[in-house]
Design a protein around this motif. Structure first.
Motif, mmCIF file in Angstrom:
data_model
loop_
_atom_site.group_PDB
_atom_site.id
_atom_site.type_symbol
_atom_site.label_atom_id
_atom_site.label_comp_id
_atom_site.label_asym_id
_atom_site.label_seq_id
_atom_site.Cartn_x
_atom_site.Cartn_y
_atom_site.Cartn_z
ATOM 1 N N TYR A 1 0.844 -1.204 0.000
ATOM 2 C CA TYR A 1 0.000 0.000 0.000
ATOM 3 C C TYR A 1 0.871 1.244 0.000
ATOM 4 O O TYR A 1 1.857 1.342 0.739
ATOM 5 N N TYR B 1 2.008 -4.844 -9.999
ATOM 6 C CA TYR B 1 0.640 -5.007 -10.492
ATOM 7 C C TYR B 1 -0.315 -4.318 -9.526
ATOM 8 O O TYR B 1 -0.378 -4.646 -8.341
ATOM 9 N N GLU B 2 -1.044 -3.330 -10.046
ATOM 10 C CA GLU B 2 -2.004 -2.627 -9.191
ATOM 11 C C GLU B 2 -3.355 -3.338 -9.214
ATOM 12 O O GLU B 2 -3.935 -3.568 -10.277
ATOM 13 N N ARG B 3 -3.829 -3.653 -8.040
ATOM 14 C CA ARG B 3 -5.143 -4.264 -7.911
ATOM 15 C C ARG B 3 -6.206 -3.175 -7.989
ATOM 16 O O ARG B 3 -5.962 -2.015 -7.667
ATOM 17 N N VAL C 1 0.167 6.671 -11.790
ATOM 18 C CA VAL C 1 -0.637 5.461 -11.647
ATOM 19 C C VAL C 1 -2.099 5.860 -11.521
ATOM 20 O O VAL C 1 -2.439 6.757 -10.743
ATOM 21 N N GLY D 1 -6.752 0.607 -11.156
ATOM 22 C CA GLY D 1 -5.984 -0.623 -11.032
ATOM 23 C C GLY D 1 -6.271 -1.686 -12.074
ATOM 24 O O GLY D 1 -6.798 -1.421 -13.147
ATOM 25 N N TYR E 1 2.219 -1.733 -13.817
ATOM 26 C CA TYR E 1 2.880 -0.440 -13.968
ATOM 27 C C TYR E 1 4.373 -0.668 -13.908
ATOM 28 O O TYR E 1 4.870 -1.465 -13.101
ATOM 29 N N LYS F 1 -2.761 3.526 -3.186
ATOM 30 C CA LYS F 1 -2.799 2.544 -4.266
ATOM 31 C C LYS F 1 -2.401 1.187 -3.690
ATOM 32 O O LYS F 1 -1.554 1.093 -2.803
ATOM 33 N N SER F 2 -3.008 0.139 -4.216
ATOM 34 C CA SER F 2 -2.774 -1.215 -3.721
ATOM 35 C C SER F 2 -2.147 -2.070 -4.814
ATOM 36 O O SER F 2 -2.727 -2.250 -5.885
ATOM 37 N N PHE F 3 -0.957 -2.588 -4.542
ATOM 38 C CA PHE F 3 -0.236 -3.427 -5.490
ATOM 39 C C PHE F 3 -0.052 -4.830 -4.908
ATOM 40 O O PHE F 3 -0.005 -5.011 -3.691
#
Length: 297
Positions: free
Chosen positions: A60, A99-101, A171, A174, A178, A215-217
């Motif tokens: 996060y 990888y962004e969820r 970004v 999601g 990226y 952002k959540s990756f």
């Protein structure tokens, strides 16, 4: 004339085409690394508390709705390349991929990657979503790089890292990869491999000015292995190449081909100039006059 044309073509090929073919024959190999450790460090209202998320499936970055920041640390062990390359200049590019969820906050956010300047640890804390859990003794947190030994970040709360980003991208929404790349990341990796700088990985930082920018990756615990953090390096000549001889021979061959091409073209040009400036010579052919009668004289 036909021979002359052939020689012109050969000269051009030797000068312009063949050297490029020799240079392009150098092999480029792509090497992929998966993160060896990663964690989210969590800002808290009470600075004396340590919270982290080391074993959750997400990383996060940015600010959550409560106005507290999240940053992620990611480490790749690239030491296997040490001694396997003729020179770190053989590393032509470095790409850091997350990888962004899908998340409910689609606004664009500037995400920066910085080289970390101190060692840190990944513990056993685990939480769902952007939440964090009380740090374990082996965790890094917002204020401590090792909770168990109570060692603080020398750079202050939030980690110790190079102020200038190694890479920056925008970004948005999601469910896609990226990629951070560029000379900054490349130089980081080269330094880690040649040993001029210790490898403590990168810290990923988002928009910490506004709330609800997190952002959540996918982390290295993410269920889909293809969507975990990875690092791609493009290596000229590949690894285990030991191509010192090749690195010497290729420039010599290219130089010789260029010199040969110049010589051929120069020779043809001189012949052309000589033929163009040579005076016309008349040739007497008696057989032509034998067929002429008095009426044609």
């Amino acid at each position: 004339m036909y021979t002359h044309n052939i020689m012109w073509i050969v000269g051009v090929l030797v000068l312009l085409v063949f050297p490029r073919k020799v240079v392009n024959s150098v092999r480029v190999e792509t090497i992929e690394f998966r993160s060896d450790k990663d964690t989210t460090i969590c800002e808290t209202e009470d600075a004396s508390l340590s919270f982290s998320n080391a074993r959750g499936d997400g990383l996060y970055i940015g600010k959550i709705s409560q106005g507290l920041a999240r940053r992620s640390l990611v480490y790749f062990d690239v030491s296997e390349l040490r001694g396997e390359l003729d020179t770190t200049s053989d590393i032509e590019s470095a790409s850091f991929i997350l990888y962004e969820r899908r998340i409910n906050w689609p606004d664009d956010s500037t995400i920066t990657v910085h080289r970390v300047l101190e060692p840190w640890d990944e513990g056993s804390s685990s939480a769902v979503g952007g939440k964090c859990q009380v740090s374990s003794s082996a965790d890094a947190s917002w204020t401590l790089r090792n909770v168990g030994t109570n060692v603080t970040w020398m750079g202050g709360a939030g980690g110790t890292f190079e102020e200038t980003p190694s890479a920056t991208i925008q970004v948005s929404i999601g469910d896609e990869e990226y990629i951070w790349t560029g000379t900054g990341l490349l130089e980081d990796v080269r330094k880690w491999i040649n040993g001029s700088e210790p490898n403590y990985g990168w810290i990923v930082i988002g928009n910490e000015i506004e709330d609800q920018t997190a952002k959540s990756f996918g982390s290295r615990e993410y269920p889909d292995e293809t969507k975990r953090p990875h690092l791609l390096l493009e290596l000229r000549n590949g690894i285990n190449s030991n191509n010192n001889t090749r690195n010497i021979v290729v420039p010599i061959i290219v130089t010789l081909l260029i010199v040969l091409g110049v010589i051929i073209l120069a020779h043809m040009f001189i012949r052309y100039k000589r033929s163009a400036t040579a005076p016309l010579r008349s040739v007497y052919n008696p057989s032509l006059n034998e067929n002429l009668d008095d009426d044609h004289l």
